[in-house]
Design a protein around this motif. Sequence first.
Motif, short mmCIF file in Angstrom:
data_model
loop_
_atom_site.label_atom_id
_atom_site.label_comp_id
_atom_site.label_asym_id
_atom_site.label_seq_id
_atom_site.Cartn_x
_atom_site.Cartn_y
_atom_site.Cartn_z
N ARG A 165 -11.68 8.74 8.13
CA ARG A 165 -10.34 9.24 7.84
C ARG A 165 -10.14 10.59 8.52
O ARG A 165 -11.06 11.40 8.57
N ILE A 166 -8.93 10.79 9.05
CA ILE A 166 -8.53 12.10 9.53
C ILE A 166 -7.26 12.48 8.78
O ILE A 166 -6.36 11.67 8.62
N ALA A 167 -7.20 13.71 8.33
CA ALA A 167 -5.97 14.23 7.74
C ALA A 167 -5.65 15.54 8.44
O ALA A 167 -6.54 16.39 8.63
N ALA A 168 -4.40 15.70 8.85
CA ALA A 168 -3.98 16.90 9.58
C ALA A 168 -2.75 17.49 8.91
O ALA A 168 -1.84 16.76 8.50
N PRO A 169 -2.68 18.82 8.81
CA PRO A 169 -1.50 19.45 8.20
C PRO A 169 -0.29 19.33 9.12
O PRO A 169 -0.40 19.50 10.34
N ALA A 170 0.85 19.02 8.54
CA ALA A 170 2.12 18.99 9.27
C ALA A 170 2.79 20.33 9.04
O ALA A 170 3.38 20.56 7.99
N MET A 171 2.70 21.22 10.04
CA MET A 171 3.20 22.59 9.87
C MET A 171 4.28 22.91 10.88
O MET A 171 4.26 22.44 12.02
N ALA A 172 5.24 23.72 10.44
CA ALA A 172 6.32 24.17 11.32
C ALA A 172 6.72 25.58 10.90
O ALA A 172 6.88 25.86 9.71
N PHE A 173 6.84 26.47 11.87
CA PHE A 173 7.23 27.86 11.62
C PHE A 173 6.30 28.54 10.62
O PHE A 173 6.73 29.36 9.81
N GLY A 174 5.01 28.15 10.65
CA GLY A 174 4.03 28.76 9.79
C GLY A 174 3.97 28.23 8.38
O GLY A 174 3.15 28.71 7.57
N LEU B 261 3.66 24.89 5.60
CA LEU B 261 3.19 23.53 5.44
C LEU B 261 4.31 22.63 4.95
O LEU B 261 4.97 22.94 3.95
N GLY B 262 4.55 21.54 5.67
CA GLY B 262 5.56 20.57 5.24
C GLY B 262 4.95 19.35 4.61
O GLY B 262 5.57 18.68 3.78
N GLY B 263 3.71 19.04 5.00
CA GLY B 263 3.06 17.85 4.47
C GLY B 263 1.74 17.62 5.17
O GLY B 263 1.17 18.50 5.80
N VAL B 264 1.26 16.38 5.06
CA VAL B 264 -0.02 16.00 5.66
C VAL B 264 0.11 14.61 6.26
O VAL B 264 0.71 13.72 5.64
N ARG B 265 -0.40 14.46 7.48
CA ARG B 265 -0.44 13.13 8.12
C ARG B 265 -1.87 12.65 8.10
O ARG B 265 -2.80 13.39 8.41
N CYS B 266 -2.05 11.39 7.69
CA CYS B 266 -3.38 10.83 7.49
C CYS B 266 -3.55 9.53 8.25
O CYS B 266 -2.62 8.70 8.31
N VAL B 267 -4.73 9.33 8.83
CA VAL B 267 -5.09 8.10 9.53
C VAL B 267 -6.43 7.62 8.99
O VAL B 267 -7.34 8.45 8.80
N GLU B 268 -6.56 6.32 8.76
CA GLU B 268 -7.80 5.76 8.21
C GLU B 268 -8.28 4.59 9.06
O GLU B 268 -7.51 3.98 9.80
N SER B 269 -9.58 4.29 8.93
CA SER B 269 -10.16 3.15 9.63
C SER B 269 -11.25 2.53 8.76
O SER B 269 -11.90 3.22 7.98
N THR B 270 -11.45 1.22 8.92
CA THR B 270 -12.53 0.54 8.21
C THR B 270 -13.83 0.62 8.99
O THR B 270 -14.87 0.18 8.50
N GLU B 271 -13.80 1.17 10.20
CA GLU B 271 -15.00 1.28 11.02
C GLU B 271 -15.74 2.59 10.70
O GLU B 271 -15.11 3.62 10.49
N PRO B 272 -17.07 2.55 10.67
CA PRO B 272 -17.84 3.78 10.42
C PRO B 272 -17.74 4.72 11.62
O PRO B 272 -17.75 4.30 12.77
N GLU C 112 -8.65 13.79 16.29
CA GLU C 112 -8.16 14.86 15.41
C GLU C 112 -7.06 15.67 16.09
O GLU C 112 -6.04 16.00 15.48
N GLU C 113 -7.26 15.98 17.37
CA GLU C 113 -6.27 16.77 18.10
C GLU C 113 -4.98 15.99 18.32
O GLU C 113 -3.88 16.56 18.28
N ILE C 114 -5.10 14.68 18.56
CA ILE C 114 -3.92 13.83 18.71
C ILE C 114 -3.09 13.88 17.43
O ILE C 114 -1.87 14.07 17.46
N LEU C 115 -3.76 13.73 16.30
CA LEU C 115 -3.05 13.72 15.02
C LEU C 115 -2.42 15.07 14.73
O LEU C 115 -1.33 15.15 14.17
N MET C 116 -3.08 16.15 15.13
CA MET C 116 -2.51 17.48 14.93
C MET C 116 -1.20 17.64 15.68
O MET C 116 -0.22 18.17 15.16
N VAL C 117 -1.17 17.16 16.93
CA VAL C 117 0.03 17.27 17.74
C VAL C 117 1.18 16.47 17.12
O VAL C 117 2.30 16.96 16.98
#
Length: 242
Positions: free
Chosen positions: A118-127, A129-140, A148-153
């Motif tokens: 799982r990756i979770a990245a903060p959704a931030m604008a103008f300093g 926090l607006g929320g969090v975007r999360c991506v999950e996988s069943t693969e180890p 992680e950087e893709i999700l941050m963008v």
Amino acid sequence: PARRDPVEAVPLLAELSGRLGRSADLDVVVGTALAGLDELFGYQHSSLLLLDETGERLYTLASKGYPDEGVGSEVAVGEGIVGLVAQRCAPLRVGSLLQMAKYSRTGRRGAAGEADGRIAAPAMAFGDLGGVRCVESTEPVAFDQVDEEILMVVAAQVAGAVEGGRARGALGDREPEPATATVSAPPPTPEGASHVRFFPVDGSTFLDGDYLIKGVAGRILWSLLGQHEQEGRVEFTNREDR
């Protein structure tokens, strides 16, 4: 799994950024981001959580790839992976079964089933926090630093769209009536009452002929007004709204 080539990720991010830039409202932005993460990057299980008005909890606004969408489900700031990301305003990547077992004691289980990554990245604008975007996988060990950087963008772009929508509302941005609107005068209303017009195609809502709001907020308002008209209710909970 094979590691993602950062060079190959750049044009894919550019493509997704272009799609988000062409999105007309928040509904389209959220849907485009979820679909793009799946189509372009293979992130089949993803979700977007927004910070509520108290700043203490996050609620799921939209998700993709899960049997149960879970829209409206909540997690406290500081609780589990998503809550920790919100608390620290920093991304977090979990990729081992041992780590998942540790964090799952305080956070909800991966909605993808037995989520091993799982990756979770903060959704931030103008300093802020607006929320969090999360991506999950069943693969180890499914994700690496590039993921992680893709999700941050993408999270930052979505946060910018959310804040942009709020700013437009605060500035009283006026929009022309949709082409489908009629030009006839509204029917008379009781003294002191207002005339509301709603367009399902994009949630546009007009109050006494003036543009008020559209998208998710417009649809919520129309739903509340409908319940008020049918049941006479004047109080609603945040959970119902979501």
